[in-house]
Structures are given as structure tokens and as C-alpha cells.
Design a protein around this motif. Structure first.
Motif, PDB file in Angstrom:
ATOM      1  N   UNK A   1       0.828  -1.202   0.000  1.00  0.00           N
ATOM      2  CA  UNK A   1       0.000   0.000   0.000  1.00  0.00           C
ATOM      3  C   UNK A   1       0.866   1.257   0.000  1.00  0.00           C
ATOM      4  N   UNK A   2       1.973   1.207   0.703  1.00  0.00           N
ATOM      5  CA  UNK A   2       2.906   2.346   0.681  1.00  0.00           C
ATOM      6  C   UNK A   2       3.454   2.515  -0.729  1.00  0.00           C
ATOM      7  N   UNK A   3       3.775   1.408  -1.372  1.00  0.00           N
ATOM      8  CA  UNK A   3       4.309   1.468  -2.744  1.00  0.00           C
ATOM      9  C   UNK A   3       3.266   1.989  -3.733  1.00  0.00           C
ATOM     10  N   UNK A   4       1.988   1.861  -3.419  1.00  0.00           N
ATOM     11  CA  UNK A   4       0.921   2.326  -4.311  1.00  0.00           C
ATOM     12  C   UNK A   4       0.602   3.812  -4.149  1.00  0.00           C
ATOM     13  N   UNK A   5       1.224   4.462  -3.182  1.00  0.00           N
ATOM     14  CA  UNK A   5       1.011   5.902  -3.029  1.00  0.00           C
ATOM     15  C   UNK A   5       1.545   6.612  -4.272  1.00  0.00           C
ATOM     16  N   UNK A   6       1.014   7.791  -4.579  1.00  0.00           N
ATOM     17  CA  UNK A   6       1.584   8.561  -5.693  1.00  0.00           C
ATOM     18  C   UNK A   6       3.089   8.744  -5.465  1.00  0.00           C
ATOM     19  N   UNK A   7       3.892   8.756  -6.528  1.00  0.00           N
ATOM     20  CA  UNK A   7       5.356   8.721  -6.385  1.00  0.00           C
ATOM     21  C   UNK A   7       5.943   9.771  -5.439  1.00  0.00           C
ATOM     22  N   UNK A   8       5.565  11.020  -5.577  1.00  0.00           N
ATOM     23  CA  UNK A   8       6.129  12.068  -4.732  1.00  0.00           C
ATOM     24  C   UNK A   8       5.694  11.868  -3.279  1.00  0.00           C
ATOM     25  N   UNK A   9       4.422  11.515  -3.083  1.00  0.00           N
ATOM     26  CA  UNK A   9       3.907  11.284  -1.735  1.00  0.00           C
ATOM     27  C   UNK A   9       4.646  10.105  -1.095  1.00  0.00           C
ATOM     28  N   UNK A  10       4.856   9.037  -1.868  1.00  0.00           N
ATOM     29  CA  UNK A  10       5.558   7.856  -1.374  1.00  0.00           C
ATOM     30  C   UNK A  10       6.980   8.225  -0.954  1.00  0.00           C
ATOM     31  N   UNK A  11       7.672   8.978  -1.805  1.00  0.00           N
ATOM     32  CA  UNK A  11       9.048   9.376  -1.506  1.00  0.00           C
ATOM     33  C   UNK A  11       9.108  10.164  -0.202  1.00  0.00           C
ATOM     34  N   UNK A  12       8.211  11.125  -0.056  1.00  0.00           N
ATOM     35  CA  UNK A  12       8.192  11.956   1.150  1.00  0.00           C
ATOM     36  C   UNK A  12       7.828  11.112   2.372  1.00  0.00           C
ATOM     37  N   UNK A  13       6.834  10.234   2.226  1.00  0.00           N
ATOM     38  CA  UNK A  13       6.399   9.396   3.339  1.00  0.00           C
ATOM     39  C   UNK A  13       7.528   8.474   3.792  1.00  0.00           C
ATOM     40  N   UNK A  14       8.220   7.870   2.840  1.00  0.00           N
ATOM     41  CA  UNK A  14       9.311   6.963   3.201  1.00  0.00           C
ATOM     42  C   UNK A  14      10.471   7.721   3.857  1.00  0.00           C
ATOM     43  N   UNK A  15      10.767   8.916   3.383  1.00  0.00           N
ATOM     44  CA  UNK A  15      11.812   9.708   4.025  1.00  0.00           C
ATOM     45  C   UNK A  15      11.416  10.048   5.460  1.00  0.00           C
ATOM     46  N   UNK A  16      10.132  10.307   5.665  1.00  0.00           N
ATOM     47  CA  UNK A  16       9.635  10.666   6.991  1.00  0.00           C
ATOM     48  C   UNK A  16       9.596   9.456   7.923  1.00  0.00           C
ATOM     49  N   UNK A  17       9.009   8.363   7.446  1.00  0.00           N
ATOM     50  CA  UNK A  17       8.757   7.230   8.331  1.00  0.00           C
ATOM     51  C   UNK A  17       9.863   6.178   8.346  1.00  0.00           C
ATOM     52  N   UNK A  18      10.509   5.956   7.225  1.00  0.00           N
ATOM     53  CA  UNK A  18      11.541   4.912   7.175  1.00  0.00           C
ATOM     54  C   UNK A  18      12.926   5.466   7.487  1.00  0.00           C
ATOM     55  N   UNK A  19      13.198   6.693   7.032  1.00  0.00           N
ATOM     56  CA  UNK A  19      14.508   7.278   7.287  1.00  0.00           C
ATOM     57  C   UNK A  19      14.475   8.262   8.455  1.00  0.00           C
ATOM     58  N   UNK A  20      13.293   8.458   9.032  1.00  0.00           N
ATOM     59  CA  UNK A  20      13.108   9.317  10.207  1.00  0.00           C
ATOM     60  C   UNK A  20      13.640  10.730  10.014  1.00  0.00           C
TER      61      UNK A  20
END
Length: 193
Positions: free
Chosen positions: A128-147
Motif C-alpha cells: 500500500x505504501x508502494x501504491x502511493x503517488x510517487x512524490x507522496x511515497x518518496x516523502x512518506x518513506x523519508x519521513x517514516x523509514x529514514x526518520x
């Protein structure tokens, strides 16, 4: 009063094509409020209207070398705002349709929770994270996975803190209902063991 304020749209466009920062500053101060009003009138949302106008002016600067000298600057900006708003509305419709179909899927999945195990649930969340729109996914992963903080992400991607905040909020709005459905499924799994 800047000498640039006396320039016509066509003169500003010529200077923008040459990378003149002061011409960009003049275009921004001349048209920001007008473009914001146009976006707000269409969206009825202050933050989204600000984001649209910010994107339009960012693109104006980034793509200034390819501006059409024949077109009036204000007309170019109006069309850009209109197109951006229509794209945003279309994305929201697609996202809502997608959420409805995913919600239906997860509703069925929760009813058949005995077929799922924890690894599958984690895989579904990641999908589901991978299905987010590309820019949103990138920002979300930077926020949640890379803290990374919103400010760090904004600096890294050359966007505003507010855009980062809005993208993370939108990602959470999309993911939270799905995760809640999965949590219910996980609870049933753990209870049944």
C-alpha cells in the motif's frame, strides 16, 4: 518601487527566459495573489490552493528557459493553475475510488482473517505504501523509514515544509484506514491461535 514593476508581461517573459531572478520576483509579486485566488476559488481549500500556486511558480522558474514569448505571462499562469487544479481533482477522485476498492478488499480480508499471517499483513502494508503517488511515497518513506524531519525532507527535495507536512498527512489519510482493517485481521489471527 522596482524598475521591473514597469515592465510588461512580455518584457518579464524575455527576462525570465534569460534567468533573471528579479524578473521572477516581479512576476511572483505581481501575480501570486491573483493565482492564489483563482486556485482557491476552484478548490475551496486554502492549503491546497497555496500548494498549487507554489508549484506553479516553482515550475515557472525551473522551466523559464522554455517559456513561450508569444503568450501573455498572466495567461500562462492562469492555464497552469487551472491544469494543476484539474489534475489535483482527478487525483483525488482516483484516490477515493482506489480507497473504496481497497476498503472493500480489506473488509473481505478481515472476514477471512484465518488466511492471513503476520508476514502477509506487513507485505500488504508495504504494498500500500508502494501504491502511493510517487512524490507522496518518496516523502512518506523519508519521513517514516529514514526518520527525517519535515524540514530535512523539504531541504533534500527542494520543496516547502508545508508541502512535506501536507504530503505526509495525505499519505496517513490513505494508509490509516487500511492499517486499521489489517490490525483487526491481526487481532483475530492472534486471538484464534
Amino acid at each position: 518601487m522596482s524598475v521591473y514593476s514597469k515592465f510588461s508581461d512580455q518584457e518579464l517573459t524575455v527576462l525570465l527566459k534569460q534567468g533573471d531572478r528579479l524578473a521572477f520576483t516581479e512576476a511572483y509579486s505581481r501575480y501570486w495573489a491573483e493565482m492564489y485566488y483563482h486556485a482557491f476559488r476552484l478548490l475551496k481549500d486554502e492549503e491546497n490552493a497555496k500548494d498549487v500556486v507554489q508549484d506553479i511558480f516553482s515550475n515557472l522558474w525551473l522551466k523559464s528557459a522554455s517559456l513561450n514569448l508569444e503568450a501573455k505571462l498572466s495567461g500562462h499562469l492562469y492555464i497552469a493553475v487551472r491544469n494543476k487544479v484539474f489534475n489535483l481533482i482527478a487525483q483525488k477522485k482516483v484516490r477515493n475510488d482506489y480507497l473504496n476498492s481497497v476498503a472493500a478488499f480489506f473488509s473481505d480480508t478481515v472476514n477471512d482473517a484465518s488466511l492471513l499471517d503476520e508476514k502477509e499483513i506487513l507485505a500488504i502494508v508495504e504494498a500500500e505504501i508502494q501504491n502511493l503517488p510517487p512524490k507522496m511515497k518518496e516523502i512518506f518513506e523519508l519521513s517514516r523509514k529514514e526518520n527525517l524531519s519535515h524540514r530535512e525532507i523539504a531541504e533534500k527535495l527542494n520543496i516547502s515544509d508545508q508541502t512535506v507536512k501536507k504530503q505526509v498527512q495525505n499519505a496517513l489519510k490513505i494508509l490509516k484506514p487500511k492499517i486499521r482493517a489489517l490490525e483487526a485481521g491481526l487481532f483475530v489471527l492472534l486471538f484464534m491461535r
